[in-house]
Motif scaffolding. Structure first.
Motif, PDB file in Angstrom:
ATOM      1  N   TYR B  49       0.850  -1.179   0.000  1.00 44.82           N
ATOM      2  CA  TYR B  49       0.000   0.000   0.000  1.00 44.82           C
ATOM      3  C   TYR B  49       0.893   1.238   0.000  1.00 44.82           C
ATOM      4  O   TYR B  49       1.851   1.321   0.764  1.00 44.82           O
ATOM      5  N   LEU B  54      -3.783   0.569  -2.621  1.00 46.09           N
ATOM      6  CA  LEU B  54      -3.187  -0.711  -2.962  1.00 46.09           C
ATOM      7  C   LEU B  54      -2.392  -0.590  -4.248  1.00 46.09           C
ATOM      8  O   LEU B  54      -2.919  -0.169  -5.281  1.00 46.09           O
ATOM      9  N   SER B  68      -6.026  -0.337   5.027  1.00 42.84           N
ATOM     10  CA  SER B  68      -5.131   0.724   5.447  1.00 42.84           C
ATOM     11  C   SER B  68      -5.950   1.960   5.818  1.00 42.84           C
ATOM     12  O   SER B  68      -6.278   2.767   4.942  1.00 42.84           O
ATOM     13  N   LEU B  74      -1.457  -0.672   8.467  1.00 38.93           N
ATOM     14  CA  LEU B  74      -1.889  -1.626   7.441  1.00 38.93           C
ATOM     15  C   LEU B  74      -2.239  -2.926   8.149  1.00 38.93           C
ATOM     16  O   LEU B  74      -1.362  -3.619   8.651  1.00 38.93           O
TER      17      LEU B  74
END
Lengths: 115, 113
Positions: B49, B54, B68, B74
């Motif tokens: 991320y 992503l 996230s 995360l």
């Protein structure tokens, strides 16, 4: 993606210098070489990074020949606590348009240091 | 101060359960990762991320869902756990604007029984 090849395992004795060589024949112009160390039951830890010639820090030295198709991690006077797996990664930061090679861990080299 | 911290460190659970692993980094990095290290010690990247977005999603079953909430966190949620999910899961982070040196957490040992 630059593929790396390193020995599966190496044995050494305390006080010796250990050299671990990594082959990366298709390294790209912008790729740099990074080595990580992983102790049992811990996450990998950055050791050293370089692009060409020689880099030295308080932990190790990294030797990179002119053609950059290989690199050698040198650990001076190893001790029992240097027993670990050592990973060689090759790549460039994706934000620079590089591959993800510097995120890909191979099998590494398991170094065993004996008394 | 732990730079990348993940909880729990150990987790034993039964097949079919849903579990989460949390990760936080205090390094101010833009990018966070989840890696899986199996019994053969192969360390494979699962997700990445960047600023909550992503950017890497390797071939991972969709039972695994990263989340996230902000760039310092995360989390990894796993649904319907299977025996083959037993592994060590490492959270990591890096500053993508630099040389992308990766900083790893201490790992979360997941055992599915």
């Amino acid at each position: 993606l630059a593929k790396t090849t390193q020995p599966i395992s190496m044995d050494s004795y305390e006080g010796q210098e250990v050299n671990i060589t990594c082959s990366h024949n298709n390294i790209a112009t912008n790729d740099y070489i990074t080595w990580y160390q992983q102790f049992p039951s811990q996450g990998p830890r950055f050791i050293i990074q370089g692009y060409k010639t020689k880099v030295t820090n308080e932990v190790a030295s990294l030797f990179i020949p002119a053609d950059r198709k290989s690199s050698t991690l040198s650990l001076p006077r190893v001790s029992l606590s240097d027993t670990a797996v050592y990973y060689c990664l090759v790549g460039d930061n994706p934000v620079n348009g590089g591959s993800q090679g510097n995120l890909i861990f191979g099998k590494g080299t398991k170094l065993s240091v004996k008394p | 101060d732990t730079a990348v911290s993940q909880t729990p460190k150990y987790l034993v659970t039964q097949m079919g359960n849903d579990k989460s692993i949390k990760c936080e980094q205090n390094l101010g990095h833009d990018t966070m990762y989840w890696y899986k290290q199996d019994s053969k010690k192969f360390l494979k990247i699962m997700f990445s991320y960047n600023n909550k977005e992503l950017i890497i999603n390797e071939t991972v079953p969709n039972r695994f869902s990263p989340k996230s909430p902000d760039k310092a966190h995360l989390n990894l949620h796993i649904n319907s756990l299977e025996l083959g999910d037993s592994a060590v899961y490492f959270c990591a982070s890096s500053q993508i604007g630099g040389r992308n040196t990766i900083y790893f957490g201490e790992g979360s040992w997941l055992t599915v029984v």
